[in-house]
Write an enzyme that holds these catalytic residues in place. Structure first.
Site, PDB file in Angstrom:
ATOM      1  NE  ARG A 139      47.472  39.526  27.365  1.00 37.18           N
ATOM      2  CZ  ARG A 139      46.142  39.452  27.320  1.00 37.18           C
ATOM      3  NH1 ARG A 139      45.564  38.383  26.797  1.00 37.18           N
ATOM      4  NH2 ARG A 139      45.395  40.430  27.771  1.00 37.18           N
ATOM      5  CG  ASP A 163      42.520  33.147  21.049  1.00 37.46           C
ATOM      6  OD1 ASP A 163      42.077  33.232  19.883  1.00 37.46           O
ATOM      7  OD2 ASP A 163      42.215  33.952  21.949  1.00 37.46           O
ATOM      8  CD  GLU A 178      48.134  38.647  20.446  1.00 36.49           C
ATOM      9  OE1 GLU A 178      48.153  37.428  20.667  1.00 36.49           O
ATOM     10  OE2 GLU A 178      47.260  39.418  20.889  1.00 36.49           O
ATOM     11  CG  HIS A 203      43.880  38.058  21.543  1.00 33.26           C
ATOM     12  ND1 HIS A 203      45.064  38.476  22.084  1.00 33.26           N
ATOM     13  CD2 HIS A 203      43.010  38.004  22.598  1.00 33.26           C
ATOM     14  CE1 HIS A 203      44.924  38.691  23.385  1.00 33.26           C
ATOM     15  NE2 HIS A 203      43.675  38.402  23.722  1.00 33.26           N
TER      16      HIS A 203
HETATM   17  P1  NAD Z   1      42.750  35.565  36.925  1.00 36.39           P
HETATM   18  O1  NAD Z   1      43.571  36.683  37.484  1.00 36.39           O
HETATM   19  O2  NAD Z   1      41.358  35.359  37.429  1.00 36.39           O
HETATM   20  O3  NAD Z   1      43.541  34.182  37.109  1.00 36.39           O
HETATM   21  C1  NAD Z   1      44.911  34.057  36.889  1.00 36.39           C
HETATM   22  C2  NAD Z   1      45.402  32.931  37.802  1.00 36.39           C
HETATM   23  O4  NAD Z   1      46.793  32.731  37.541  1.00 36.39           O
HETATM   24  C3  NAD Z   1      45.257  33.270  39.298  1.00 36.39           C
HETATM   25  O5  NAD Z   1      44.617  32.211  39.973  1.00 36.39           O
HETATM   26  C4  NAD Z   1      46.706  33.431  39.768  1.00 36.39           C
HETATM   27  O6  NAD Z   1      46.905  32.997  41.104  1.00 36.39           O
HETATM   28  C5  NAD Z   1      47.426  32.519  38.791  1.00 36.39           C
HETATM   29  N1  NAD Z   1      48.848  32.791  38.699  1.00 36.39           N
HETATM   30  C6  NAD Z   1      49.508  33.953  38.924  1.00 36.39           C
HETATM   31  N2  NAD Z   1      50.829  33.772  38.746  1.00 36.39           N
HETATM   32  C7  NAD Z   1      51.000  32.472  38.408  1.00 36.39           C
HETATM   33  C8  NAD Z   1      52.134  31.680  38.101  1.00 36.39           C
HETATM   34  N3  NAD Z   1      53.362  32.199  38.123  1.00 36.39           N
HETATM   35  N4  NAD Z   1      51.946  30.374  37.801  1.00 36.39           N
HETATM   36  C9  NAD Z   1      50.696  29.850  37.786  1.00 36.39           C
HETATM   37  N5  NAD Z   1      49.573  30.543  38.073  1.00 36.39           N
HETATM   38  C10 NAD Z   1      49.741  31.845  38.371  1.00 36.39           C
HETATM   39  O7  NAD Z   1      42.771  35.781  35.361  1.00 36.39           O
HETATM   40  P2  NAD Z   1      41.719  35.218  34.291  1.00 36.39           P
HETATM   41  O8  NAD Z   1      40.584  36.184  34.150  1.00 36.39           O
HETATM   42  O9  NAD Z   1      41.439  33.787  34.578  1.00 36.39           O
HETATM   43  O10 NAD Z   1      42.602  35.342  32.959  1.00 36.39           O
HETATM   44  C11 NAD Z   1      43.746  34.535  32.731  1.00 36.39           C
HETATM   45  C12 NAD Z   1      44.520  35.095  31.559  1.00 36.39           C
HETATM   46  O11 NAD Z   1      43.726  34.957  30.373  1.00 36.39           O
HETATM   47  C13 NAD Z   1      44.772  36.608  31.670  1.00 36.39           C
HETATM   48  O12 NAD Z   1      46.018  36.844  32.277  1.00 36.39           O
HETATM   49  C14 NAD Z   1      44.743  37.109  30.252  1.00 36.39           C
HETATM   50  O13 NAD Z   1      46.091  37.286  29.824  1.00 36.39           O
HETATM   51  C15 NAD Z   1      44.106  35.967  29.475  1.00 36.39           C
HETATM   52  N6  NAD Z   1      42.913  36.381  28.735  1.00 36.39           N
HETATM   53  C16 NAD Z   1      42.855  36.083  27.401  1.00 36.39           C
HETATM   54  C17 NAD Z   1      41.710  36.422  26.661  1.00 36.39           C
HETATM   55  C18 NAD Z   1      41.591  36.074  25.194  1.00 36.39           C
HETATM   56  O14 NAD Z   1      40.690  36.593  24.505  1.00 36.39           O
HETATM   57  N7  NAD Z   1      42.432  35.206  24.634  1.00 36.39           N
HETATM   58  C19 NAD Z   1      40.655  37.079  27.290  1.00 36.39           C
HETATM   59  C20 NAD Z   1      40.753  37.356  28.656  1.00 36.39           C
HETATM   60  C21 NAD Z   1      41.885  36.995  29.371  1.00 36.39           C
END
Ligand code: NAD
Length: 331
Positions: A230, A254, A259, A291
């Site tokens: 994000r 991305d 955005e 994105h």
């Molecule tokens: P997820 O919930 O499976 O994993 C997130 C991880 O971050 C977890 O392991 C959690 O413990 C950890 N976390 C939480 N707070 C934290 C902190 N303060 N410091 C470090 N780690 C921390 O999520 P995911 O499916 O792997 O997705 C990750 C991110 O990717 C999402 O939050 C979303 O914003 C982003 N995303 C972007 C796109 C895109 O098209 N660009 C698509 C999907 C998701």
């Protein structure tokens, strides 16, 4: 169920319509983003289906509630755009927690490899019959250190991709997953030792602008930063300064904090008035994508199916397995 679908793009209609006959729903597709100006369109619809850059603040949620909407079906994983205090007791909020973590991790890897070997610049050069390779020097990823922040569904796949390149993979997660065969460390060590840093944690109050002047100063000179998570994780103004001083050697973005005014739309005939975005786009060592990390066929099919299944469960008054808790914002 009558569904008002906001921020519709042709690919949304294609993937939702492909399976719509399996459900007894009517979808009205609106191209507009959901916000205070457009929320009146949702009046009388049981469900609104929204995406990452729709606005779900108190004013919008109150108007949805007054208009009879009972469910907000997010067709994405992230939910930082929802005011949960406002939705509590008024509307249920469901999401698609995972649709293809491979899509996002592979895009992060694509940004890393492109920035390193400068294929985005090579493409432009050879199209102009410029076969000079001066300035396109990269480095072997093999043996370098990849720092992955957040080892959830996406981060752990990128860790494996990094290992496939023969990289040393360092990880940081607030809640480390002991079952993964990963080398966890503290953030300062990750900043200090990584040649490439990729962000995969959610945007929360505590992670907002976690990449700032102070944290970047702890990084290696010339480090590569990748953000497919994000935009709000990165203080973009400080990033620009760090790119100018060469502290940051390259950045693959991305996502961008502001955005929502630009991404997913065509501004090629317009003037970009966001000076921060314009400055980022001007660097030859910054690669901005709009994105699109999620944007694979598999992901769009999964998004459509899970979203419609979430709505089906709501219509049948079944348990909403993908509901986001309206008080704490967690599932
Ligand atoms: P997820 O919930 O499976 O994993 C997130 C991880 O971050 C977890 O392991 C959690 O413990 C950890 N976390 C939480 N707070 C934290 C902190 N303060 N410091 C470090 N780690 C921390 O999520 P995911 O499916 O792997 O997705 C990750 C991110 O990717 C999402 O939050 C979303 O914003 C982003 N995303 C972007 C796109 C895109 O098209 N660009 C698509 C999907 C998701």
């Amino acid at each position: 169920m009558k569904i008002a679908f906001f921020d519709t793009k042709p690919y949304d209609e294609r993937f939702f319509n492909e399976i719509l006959n399996e459900y007894n729903f009517k979808i009205k597709y609106f191209e507009n983003k959901l916000n205070e100006d457009t929320v009146s369109l949702a009046k009388g619809y049981d469900v609104v289906c929204v995406f990452v850059n729709d606005t779900l603040n108190k004013a919008v949620i109150d108007t949805l509630h007054d208009g009879g909407t009972e469910l907000i079906a997010m067709r994405c994983a992230g939910y930082n755009n929802v005011d949960f205090e406002a939705s509590h007791g008024k509307v249920h909020v469901v999401r698609v927690p995972a649709y293809s973590p491979y899509a996002v991790a592979e895009h992060a890897a694509a940004l890393m490899v492109t920035l390193n070997r400068k294929t985005h610049r090579a493409y432009n050069r050879t199209r102009e019959s410029n076969f000079n390779i001066n300035g396109l020097l990269g480095f072997d990823l093999h043996g370098k250190t990849l720092g992955v922040i957040g080892t959830g569904k996406i981060g752990q796949i990128l860790c494996n991709i990094g290992k496939g390149y023969g990289m040393r993979v360092l990880s940081y997660d607030k809640f480390p997953n002991k079952s993964l065969n990963l080398e966890y460390t503290d953030l300062d060590t990750l900043y200090k030792e990584s040649d490439v840093i990729s962000l995969h944690c959610p945007l929360l109050i505590e992670t907002h602008h976690m990449i700032n002047k102070e944290s970047m100063n702890k990084m290696k000179d010339g480090v590569m930063l990748i953000n497919t998570s994000r935009g709000g994780l990165v203080d973009a103004e400080s990033l620009i300064e760090a790119i100018k001083t060469r502290k940051i050697g390259s950045a693959g973005l991305d996502v961008y904090e502001e955005e929502s005014d630009y991404f997913f739309e065509d501004f090629s005939d317009e003037i970009i008035t966001d000076d921060i975005l314009a400055r980022l786009l001007s660097f030859n060592n910054v690669l901005v994508t709009s994105h699109q990390a999620f944007f694979t066929k598999e992901a769009l099919s999964n998004i459509a199916k899970t979203t419609l299944d979430n709505i089906k469960a709501f219509a049948r008054k079944e348990e909403l397995v993908n509901e986001i808790c309206s008080i704490c914002g967690k599932k």
